[in-house]
Design a protein around this motif. Structure first.
Motif, PDB file in Angstrom:
ATOM      1  N   ILE A  78       2.747  12.221  -7.511  1.00  0.00           N
ATOM      2  CA  ILE A  78       2.562  11.347  -8.683  1.00  0.00           C
ATOM      3  C   ILE A  78       1.518  10.283  -8.370  1.00  0.00           C
ATOM      4  CG2 ILE A  78       4.855  11.661  -9.726  1.00  0.00           C
ATOM      5  CD1 ILE A  78       5.749   9.150  -8.217  1.00  0.00           C
ATOM      6  N   ASN A  79       0.970   9.669  -9.433  1.00  0.00           N
ATOM      7  CA  ASN A  79      -0.063   8.633  -9.241  1.00  0.00           C
ATOM      8  C   ASN A  79       0.509   7.227  -9.276  1.00  0.00           C
ATOM      9  OD1 ASN A  79      -2.154  10.501  -9.130  1.00  0.00           O
ATOM     10  ND2 ASN A  79      -2.192  10.629 -11.385  1.00  0.00           N
ATOM     11  N   LEU A  80       1.570   7.087 -10.067  1.00  0.00           N
ATOM     12  CA  LEU A  80       2.147   5.754 -10.220  1.00  0.00           C
ATOM     13  C   LEU A  80       3.617   5.818  -9.816  1.00  0.00           C
ATOM     14  CD1 LEU A  80       1.435   2.884 -11.316  1.00  0.00           C
ATOM     15  CD2 LEU A  80       2.523   3.606 -13.447  1.00  0.00           C
ATOM     16  N   LEU A  81       3.975   4.999  -8.858  1.00  0.00           N
ATOM     17  CA  LEU A  81       5.361   5.017  -8.364  1.00  0.00           C
ATOM     18  C   LEU A  81       6.082   3.736  -8.770  1.00  0.00           C
ATOM     19  CD1 LEU A  81       7.619   6.186  -6.497  1.00  0.00           C
ATOM     20  CD2 LEU A  81       6.509   5.002  -4.601  1.00  0.00           C
ATOM     21  N   THR A  82       7.278   3.898  -9.327  1.00  0.00           N
ATOM     22  CA  THR A  82       8.107   2.729  -9.637  1.00  0.00           C
ATOM     23  C   THR A  82       9.384   2.820  -8.830  1.00  0.00           C
ATOM     24  OG1 THR A  82       7.253   2.729 -11.888  1.00  0.00           O
ATOM     25  CG2 THR A  82       9.240   1.448 -11.499  1.00  0.00           C
ATOM     26  N   LEU A  83       9.641   1.767  -8.073  1.00  0.00           N
ATOM     27  CA  LEU A  83      10.897   1.704  -7.315  1.00  0.00           C
ATOM     28  C   LEU A  83      11.785   0.628  -7.924  1.00  0.00           C
ATOM     29  CD1 LEU A  83       9.812   1.959  -3.556  1.00  0.00           C
ATOM     30  CD2 LEU A  83      10.750   3.759  -5.019  1.00  0.00           C
ATOM     31  N   ARG A  99       0.239   1.985  -7.477  1.00  0.00           N
ATOM     32  CA  ARG A  99      -0.588   3.164  -7.710  1.00  0.00           C
ATOM     33  C   ARG A  99      -0.821   3.860  -6.368  1.00  0.00           C
ATOM     34  NH1 ARG A  99      -2.921   5.162 -11.872  1.00  0.00           N
ATOM     35  NH2 ARG A  99      -2.277   3.474 -13.254  1.00  0.00           N
ATOM     36  N   ILE A 100      -0.692   5.164  -6.377  1.00  0.00           N
ATOM     37  CA  ILE A 100      -0.852   5.905  -5.118  1.00  0.00           C
ATOM     38  C   ILE A 100      -2.235   6.540  -5.096  1.00  0.00           C
ATOM     39  CG2 ILE A 100       0.141   7.689  -3.603  1.00  0.00           C
ATOM     40  CD1 ILE A 100       2.704   7.445  -5.335  1.00  0.00           C
ATOM     41  N   TYR A 101      -2.968   6.309  -4.034  1.00  0.00           N
ATOM     42  CA  TYR A 101      -4.319   6.868  -3.936  1.00  0.00           C
ATOM     43  C   TYR A 101      -4.356   8.022  -2.954  1.00  0.00           C
ATOM     44  CZ  TYR A 101      -5.718   2.814  -6.579  1.00  0.00           C
ATOM     45  OH  TYR A 101      -5.849   1.878  -7.562  1.00  0.00           O
ATOM     46  N   SER A 121       0.863  -1.182   0.000  1.00  0.00           N
ATOM     47  CA  SER A 121       0.000   0.000   0.000  1.00  0.00           C
ATOM     48  C   SER A 121       0.896   1.227   0.000  1.00  0.00           C
ATOM     49  CB  SER A 121      -0.874   0.013   1.259  1.00  0.00           C
ATOM     50  OG  SER A 121      -0.035   0.006   2.385  1.00  0.00           O
ATOM     51  N   ALA A 122       0.402   2.294  -0.608  1.00  0.00           N
ATOM     52  CA  ALA A 122       1.210   3.514  -0.672  1.00  0.00           C
ATOM     53  C   ALA A 122       0.287   4.730  -0.621  1.00  0.00           C
ATOM     54  CB  ALA A 122       2.030   3.518  -1.949  1.00  0.00           C
ATOM     55  N   SER A 123       0.623   5.684   0.199  1.00  0.00           N
ATOM     56  CA  SER A 123      -0.152   6.933   0.215  1.00  0.00           C
ATOM     57  C   SER A 123       0.734   8.067   0.727  1.00  0.00           C
ATOM     58  CB  SER A 123      -1.386   6.781   1.109  1.00  0.00           C
ATOM     59  OG  SER A 123      -0.985   6.452   2.410  1.00  0.00           O
ATOM     60  N   TYR A 124       0.389   9.289   0.315  1.00  0.00           N
ATOM     61  CA  TYR A 124       1.185  10.445   0.758  1.00  0.00           C
ATOM     62  C   TYR A 124       0.946  10.715   2.237  1.00  0.00           C
ATOM     63  CZ  TYR A 124       3.093  11.564  -3.751  1.00  0.00           C
ATOM     64  OH  TYR A 124       3.821  11.498  -4.902  1.00  0.00           O
ATOM     65  N   LEU A 125       2.032  11.008   2.942  1.00  0.00           N
ATOM     66  CA  LEU A 125       1.876  11.422   4.334  1.00  0.00           C
ATOM     67  C   LEU A 125       1.176  12.779   4.307  1.00  0.00           C
ATOM     68  CD1 LEU A 125       5.481  10.560   5.659  1.00  0.00           C
ATOM     69  CD2 LEU A 125       3.473   9.090   5.532  1.00  0.00           C
ATOM     70  N   PRO A 126       0.212  13.029   5.184  1.00  0.00           N
ATOM     71  CA  PRO A 126      -0.571  14.270   5.138  1.00  0.00           C
ATOM     72  C   PRO A 126       0.317  15.521   5.084  1.00  0.00           C
ATOM     73  CG  PRO A 126      -1.406  12.777   6.831  1.00  0.00           C
ATOM     74  CD  PRO A 126      -0.163  12.162   6.303  1.00  0.00           C
ATOM     75  N   GLY A 127      -0.008  16.398   4.130  1.00  0.00           N
ATOM     76  CA  GLY A 127       0.689  17.670   4.007  1.00  0.00           C
ATOM     77  C   GLY A 127       2.117  17.571   3.501  1.00  0.00           C
ATOM     78  N   THR A 128       2.490  16.424   2.887  1.00  0.00           N
ATOM     79  CA  THR A 128       3.868  16.263   2.398  1.00  0.00           C
ATOM     80  C   THR A 128       3.879  15.724   0.965  1.00  0.00           C
ATOM     81  OG1 THR A 128       4.219  13.935   2.923  1.00  0.00           O
ATOM     82  CG2 THR A 128       4.512  15.492   4.734  1.00  0.00           C
ATOM     83  N   LYS A 129       5.086  15.686   0.392  1.00  0.00           N
ATOM     84  CA  LYS A 129       5.284  15.012  -0.893  1.00  0.00           C
ATOM     85  C   LYS A 129       6.103  13.735  -0.676  1.00  0.00           C
ATOM     86  CE  LYS A 129       4.887  19.198  -3.605  1.00  0.00           C
ATOM     87  NZ  LYS A 129       5.629  20.303  -4.234  1.00  0.00           N
ATOM     88  N   ILE A 130       5.847  13.123   0.471  1.00  0.00           N
ATOM     89  CA  ILE A 130       6.547  11.874   0.816  1.00  0.00           C
ATOM     90  C   ILE A 130       5.538  10.732   0.863  1.00  0.00           C
ATOM     91  CG2 ILE A 130       7.843  10.666   2.629  1.00  0.00           C
ATOM     92  CD1 ILE A 130       9.032  13.379   3.412  1.00  0.00           C
ATOM     93  N   VAL A 131       5.854   9.672   0.126  1.00  0.00           N
ATOM     94  CA  VAL A 131       4.956   8.511   0.101  1.00  0.00           C
ATOM     95  C   VAL A 131       5.392   7.521   1.177  1.00  0.00           C
ATOM     96  CG1 VAL A 131       4.208   6.500  -1.261  1.00  0.00           C
ATOM     97  CG2 VAL A 131       4.469   8.717  -2.359  1.00  0.00           C
ATOM     98  N   GLY A 132       4.438   7.092   1.983  1.00  0.00           N
ATOM     99  CA  GLY A 132       4.700   6.007   2.931  1.00  0.00           C
ATOM    100  C   GLY A 132       4.210   4.713   2.303  1.00  0.00           C
ATOM    101  N   LEU A 133       5.049   3.717   2.273  1.00  0.00           N
ATOM    102  CA  LEU A 133       4.619   2.450   1.647  1.00  0.00           C
ATOM    103  C   LEU A 133       5.212   1.251   2.373  1.00  0.00           C
ATOM    104  CD1 LEU A 133       7.232   1.319  -0.126  1.00  0.00           C
ATOM    105  CD2 LEU A 133       6.553   3.181  -1.624  1.00  0.00           C
ATOM    106  N   LEU A 155       8.667   2.040   4.237  1.00  0.00           N
ATOM    107  CA  LEU A 155       9.619   2.936   3.592  1.00  0.00           C
ATOM    108  C   LEU A 155       8.940   4.266   3.272  1.00  0.00           C
ATOM    109  CD1 LEU A 155      12.547   2.332   2.783  1.00  0.00           C
ATOM    110  CD2 LEU A 155      11.733   1.746   0.500  1.00  0.00           C
ATOM    111  N   GLN A 156       9.677   5.346   3.423  1.00  0.00           N
ATOM    112  CA  GLN A 156       9.148   6.657   3.035  1.00  0.00           C
ATOM    113  C   GLN A 156       9.956   7.176   1.849  1.00  0.00           C
ATOM    114  OE1 GLN A 156       9.521   8.763   6.774  1.00  0.00           O
ATOM    115  NE2 GLN A 156       7.484   8.133   7.445  1.00  0.00           N
ATOM    116  N   VAL A 157       9.253   7.454   0.742  1.00  0.00           N
ATOM    117  CA  VAL A 157       9.923   7.835  -0.495  1.00  0.00           C
ATOM    118  C   VAL A 157       9.642   9.299  -0.811  1.00  0.00           C
ATOM    119  CG1 VAL A 157      10.182   7.263  -2.950  1.00  0.00           C
ATOM    120  CG2 VAL A 157       9.501   5.484  -1.328  1.00  0.00           C
ATOM    121  N   LYS A 158      10.717  10.044  -1.082  1.00  0.00           N
ATOM    122  CA  LYS A 158      10.553  11.464  -1.414  1.00  0.00           C
ATOM    123  C   LYS A 158      10.359  11.595  -2.919  1.00  0.00           C
ATOM    124  CE  LYS A 158      14.356  12.274   1.148  1.00  0.00           C
ATOM    125  NZ  LYS A 158      15.495  12.991   1.728  1.00  0.00           N
ATOM    126  N   THR A 159       9.124  11.765  -3.354  1.00  0.00           N
ATOM    127  CA  THR A 159       8.852  11.782  -4.799  1.00  0.00           C
ATOM    128  C   THR A 159       9.002  13.194  -5.391  1.00  0.00           C
ATOM    129  OG1 THR A 159       6.489  12.086  -4.417  1.00  0.00           O
ATOM    130  CG2 THR A 159       7.281   9.813  -4.653  1.00  0.00           C
TER     131      THR A 159
END
Ligand SMILES: [Zn+2]
Ligand SMILES: [Zn+2]
Length: 425
Positions: A396-401, A423-425, A339-351, A388-392
């Protein structure tokens, strides 16, 4: 009336007595049976790798020994260990020409270990493969032949018929550097029959043959696996189909390279002689080396087909070795982003990266992003998850690691790569 009661008592007694005898016989004479293994024991240590999209992932150990050559346990113990380890297919491959226990255990029938193992396995969920170890000095060294039909046709004890062959035999016995006198005589005599004939006979039986421990220092002083002209000839004839890149505690980069260059199946085995528990300590998180075989079905025919098509990966000390075409599907089946979603108020994805295999993965970041809670080395525990927290930088909607999988090698010194998408929702 009295007679009838008497008769009834007698019948009852007889029935009880026969039951008792049957029970005792089972216990006294049942040492070759598989015994029982509880689900709890299996759950604790069974080796688990997911099936790939195309194939079943079968866990196999195709090189083990019992008392019928130089091992120290009865074949049923090999079966019980294998059941505990979640092994799908097991071969007990006795040395045909090395029989150090034969003064205590007469072994005229070299299929005996297989038959004992098969009886011990009974209807349990394990396949027993008939195999033998053709045992020679170099060349060709030791070669396992599995899926054989009759081990007795693969060796030949033929006493010398004239002075010349007797002299050759005496010379061999004098030169032999290991074993007691009896064993020297037996092994030397058994070694007179050319290895090529045993190998050819095994091939005629439809066997799959692999070169054992080519890195063994008793047969290669510097520990380097090298093909001899005899091996090259056997490969050219289609008589040799695989090579041990892993044997017990040993790994050989050179054997890995030989496998790649000569289209040989990549094989890893325990070659266990004692107890798996002593040698590999599964209760402390260790594991025996195994060959993962990617087969269509869980049966002997499918396993043999998969081996001939070289669909294998070795699991050894938490490392995976295999061709890219076999390793990639296994990695993709093992690892995913849950699962992946942006941490509130950031451009960092938690997954969360999930791993449904027994291998602990060491991943090296090869994406364009950096992480907020980790450096570029990410460890994903076996049968576990990693947050993991990713600084995108942008939303973005689709993340590839992309990662390098440092503990999975597709060639000597060359690790596998994996691409995980979400896919990030
Ligand atoms: Zn051997
Ligand atoms: Zn062996």
């Amino acid at each position: 009336m009295v007679n009838n009661i008497d008769l009834l008592l007698k019948t009852g007694c007889a029935f009880f007595l026969s039951f008792l005898i049957a029970f005792l016989s089972f216990n006294l004479f049942g040492h070759g049976t598989g015994g029982s293994v509880s689900q709890d024991e299996i759950d604790k240590r069974a080796i688990n790798f997911p099936d790939t999209q195309q194939y079943l992932t079968l866990v196999t150990d195709l090189h083990t020994h019992s008392v019928f050559s130089d091992g120290h346990v009865w074949p049923n113990i090999r079966v019980l260990e294998a059941l505990r380890d979640g092994i799908d297919a097991l071969a007990i491959t006795e040395h045909l020409e090395h029989q150090p226990h034969r003064t205590d255990i007469l072994n005229p029938d070299r299929n005996k270990a297989y038959e004992e193992a098969k009886a011990a396995a009974g209807r349990k969920d394990i396949l027993i493969v008939n195999g033998s170890e053709i045992t020679r000095d170099m060349p060709p060294g030791h070669i396992n032949a599995i899926f054989i039909k009759d081990a007795n046709k693969l060796f030949n004890i033929d006493p010398p018929k004239n002075d010349k062959t007797q002299e050759i035999l005496n010379e061999r016995i004098r030169e032999m550097k290991w074993g007691n006198d009896l064993e020297k005589e037996y092994y030397s005599l058994a070694n007179i029959w050319p290895a090529e004939e045993a190998i050819e006979t095994a091939n005629r039986q439809g066997a799959f043959l692999f070169w054992n421990h080519p890195m063994w220092t008793s047969q290669s002083q510097d520990g380097v696996a090298r093909l001899t002209p005899m091996h090259k000839d056997l490969i050219a004839k289609g008589y040799l189909h695989g090579i041990e890149v892993v044997n017990g505690n040993s790994y050989s980069e050179e054997a890995f390279q030989i496998a790649i260059e000569n289209n040989l199946a990549i094989i890893g085995t325990s070659d266990v002689h004692n107890l798996i528990d002593w040698d590999y300590k599964p209760h402390l998180g260790g594991h025996r080396p195994v060959t993962l075989i990617f087969a269509r079905y869980k049966n002997i025919t499918s396993i043999k087909q998969a081996l001939l098509e070289r669909r294998t990966v070795i699991w050894f000390k938490n490392k995976l070795f295999g061709l890219k075409e076999n390793l990639d599907p296994l990695l993709n089946a093992s690892l995913s982003i849950e699962s992946a979603s942006y941490l509130p108020g950031t451009k960092i994805v938690g997954l969360t990266i999930s791993n449904i295999s027994d291998a602990k993965f060491l991943l090296k970041n090869a994406s364009g992003y950096t992480f907020a809670n980790s450096d570029d080395l990410v460890e994903v525990p076996a049968q576990g998850t990693k947050y993991l927290q990713v600084k995108t930088l942008e939303k973005i909607n689709l993340l590839t690691l992309n990662f390098g999988v440092l503990n999975a090698l597709i060639a000597p010194g060359k690790h596998a790569n994996i691409s995980l998408k979400i896919r990030i929702y």
